[in-house]
Design an enzyme around this catalytic site. Structure first.
Site, PDB file in Angstrom:
ATOM      1  CG  ASP A 117      -0.400  -0.136   2.509  1.00 48.62           C
ATOM      2  OD1 ASP A 117       0.839  -0.217   2.597  1.00 48.62           O
ATOM      3  OD2 ASP A 117      -1.162  -0.153   3.504  1.00 48.62           O
ATOM      4  CG  ASP A 139       0.224  -4.081   2.012  1.00 44.07           C
ATOM      5  OD1 ASP A 139       0.353  -4.951   2.884  1.00 44.07           O
ATOM      6  OD2 ASP A 139       1.092  -3.220   1.766  1.00 44.07           O
ATOM      7  CD  GLU A 148       7.651  -0.700   7.786  1.00 45.12           C
ATOM      8  OE1 GLU A 148       6.734  -1.407   7.322  1.00 45.12           O
ATOM      9  OE2 GLU A 148       7.868   0.478   7.410  1.00 45.12           O
TER      10      GLU A 148
HETATM   11  O1  KIV Z   1       3.556  -1.225   1.428  1.00 43.54           O
HETATM   12  C1  KIV Z   1       4.757  -1.499   1.578  1.00 43.54           C
HETATM   13  O2  KIV Z   1       5.602  -1.051   0.819  1.00 43.54           O
HETATM   14  C2  KIV Z   1       5.120  -2.372   2.695  1.00 43.54           C
HETATM   15  C3  KIV Z   1       6.563  -2.588   3.083  1.00 43.54           C
HETATM   16  C4  KIV Z   1       6.709  -3.584   4.140  1.00 43.54           C
HETATM   17  C5  KIV Z   1       7.493  -2.920   2.010  1.00 43.54           C
HETATM   18  O3  KIV Z   1       4.253  -2.897   3.329  1.00 43.54           O
END
Ligand code: KIV
Length: 264
Positions: free
Chosen positions: A44, A83, A182
Site C-alpha cells: 500500500d 496489502d 518493520e
Molecule cells: O507497502 C509497503 O511497501 C510495505 C513494506 C513492508 C514494504 O508494506
C-alpha cells in the site's frame, strides 16, 4: 517453477534468504520478476509512490485491486502478495474475508498482507487462513497506524519488545505463512526470527531476518527521500531527469527528430 508458499517456508528451513520488493504497475513488476525476486508485494506504499498521497491511508480496495491486476499481468515466477488497504479489513474478520477474497478472485494474487498482531487481527488471520487465503503478517512499525505510532522505530522498551514477540508468535499460531518485521531493533528481530518456524522478512530490522523487503522506488533511487534503513542501488531519479531534460532541449532546438533523408 513459480515460487509457492511452500517454497517460501522451505527457504527458511534451508537457510536460503528470501528476497522481496514492492511493485505497483506492470512495467516494474516485469523487471522485478525477470530479476528473480522471490516475493513481489503490491504494497500500500503505492499510495505514496504512485498516487502522490502523504500516507498509505487514503488507498482504497478498488485502487489496490486495479494496481494488483496490472502487476499480475507481468508476474510469472515470484509469489504475488497484495496489502489489504486501511479500513478494508480492520472492522471484522468477515470484512477482511470479503476484501481478501476480492484480491484473490479479481487480481489473482496468491496471498494478502495485513498489519498488526493484536487479538482481533490474530482472529482475522485465522479466519482468512481457514477460508484458504494465505496471509503474510506485518508487525513493528505498521504505517497504517501512522497517526498513533508516527514513523518511529518500535519495540524500544522491554514491555513493547515482549508484546511484539507475543504478537509474532500469535500470528504464526493463527496460520500466517510469514511475517514482515518493520523498523524494530536488530536484536528483537533476531530473537523473533529464531523463535518462529515461519520466515520473517525484515525492513529496517537488521540482518538476522529470514529475508529482506524494500520499496522498489527506494532501491532504484526514484524517490526524493530515502528512509534511513533503505539502500539505493541506482540513481534513476537523476538519470531520468537528465534524459527528460535532454528530450525537451532537443525538441526545442530542432535536434530531434533528426531530418530524414528519404520518406518512411
Ligand atoms: O507497502 C509497503 O511497501 C510495505 C513494506 C513492508 C514494504 O508494506
Amino acid at each position: 517453477m513459480p515460487v509457492s508458499i511452500r517454497d517460501i517456508l522451505l527457504y527458511k528451513q534451508q537457510g536460503r534468504l528470501i528476497t522481496a520488493l514492492t511493485a505497483w504497475d506492470a512495467l516494474w513488476a516485469d523487471m522485478l520478476d525477470q530479476a528473480g525476486v522471490d516475493l513481489i508485494l503490491v504494497g500500500d506504499s503505492l499510495a505514496m509512490v504512485a498516487l502522490g498521497h502523504h500516507t498509505t491511508l487514503p488507498l482504497t480496495l478498488e485502487e489496490m485491486i486495479h494496481h494488483a491486476k496490472a502487476v499480475r499481468r507481468s508476474v510469472k515466477n515470484a509469489l504475488l502478495v497484495c496489502d489489504l488497504p486501511f479500513m478494508s479489513y480492520q472492522e471484522s474478520p468477515q470484512q477482511a474475508l470479503r476484501a481478501a477474497g476480492r484480491c484473490l478472485k479479481e487480481a489473482e494474487v496468491e496471498a494478502v498482507k495485513v498489519e498488526g498482531g493484536y487479538a482481533t487481527m490474530v482472529a482475522t488471520v485465522a479466519t482468512l487462513v481457514d477460508a484458504g487465503i494465505p496471509v503474510l503478517g506485518h508487525v513493528g512499525l505498521t504505517p497504517q497506524s501512522v497517526h498513533i505510532q508516527g514513523l518511529r522505530q518500535q519495540g524500544q522498551s522491554p514491555e513493547n519488545q515482549d508484546r511484539l514477540h507475543q504478537e509474532a508468535l500469535a500470528l504464526e499460531q493463527a496460520g500466517a505463512f510469514g511475517l514482515v518485521l518493520e523498523h524494530i531493533p536488530d536484536t528483537l528481530a533476531q530473537s523473533i526470527s529464531q523463535s518462529l518456524s515461519i520466515p520473517t522478512i525484515g525492513i529496517g530490522a537488521g540482518a538476522h531476518c529470514d529475508g529482506q523487503i524494500l520499496v522498489t522506488a527506494d532501491v532504484l533511487g526514484l524517490g526524493q527521500r530515502l528512509p534511513p534503513f533503505a539502500k539505493a542501488y541506482a540513481d534513476l531519479r537523476s538519470l531520468s531527469s537528465q534524459a527528460l531534460a535532454q528530450f525537451c532541449q532537443e525538441v526545442r532546438n530542432g535536434q530531434f527528430p533528426a531530418p530524414r533523408s528519404s520518406p518512411p
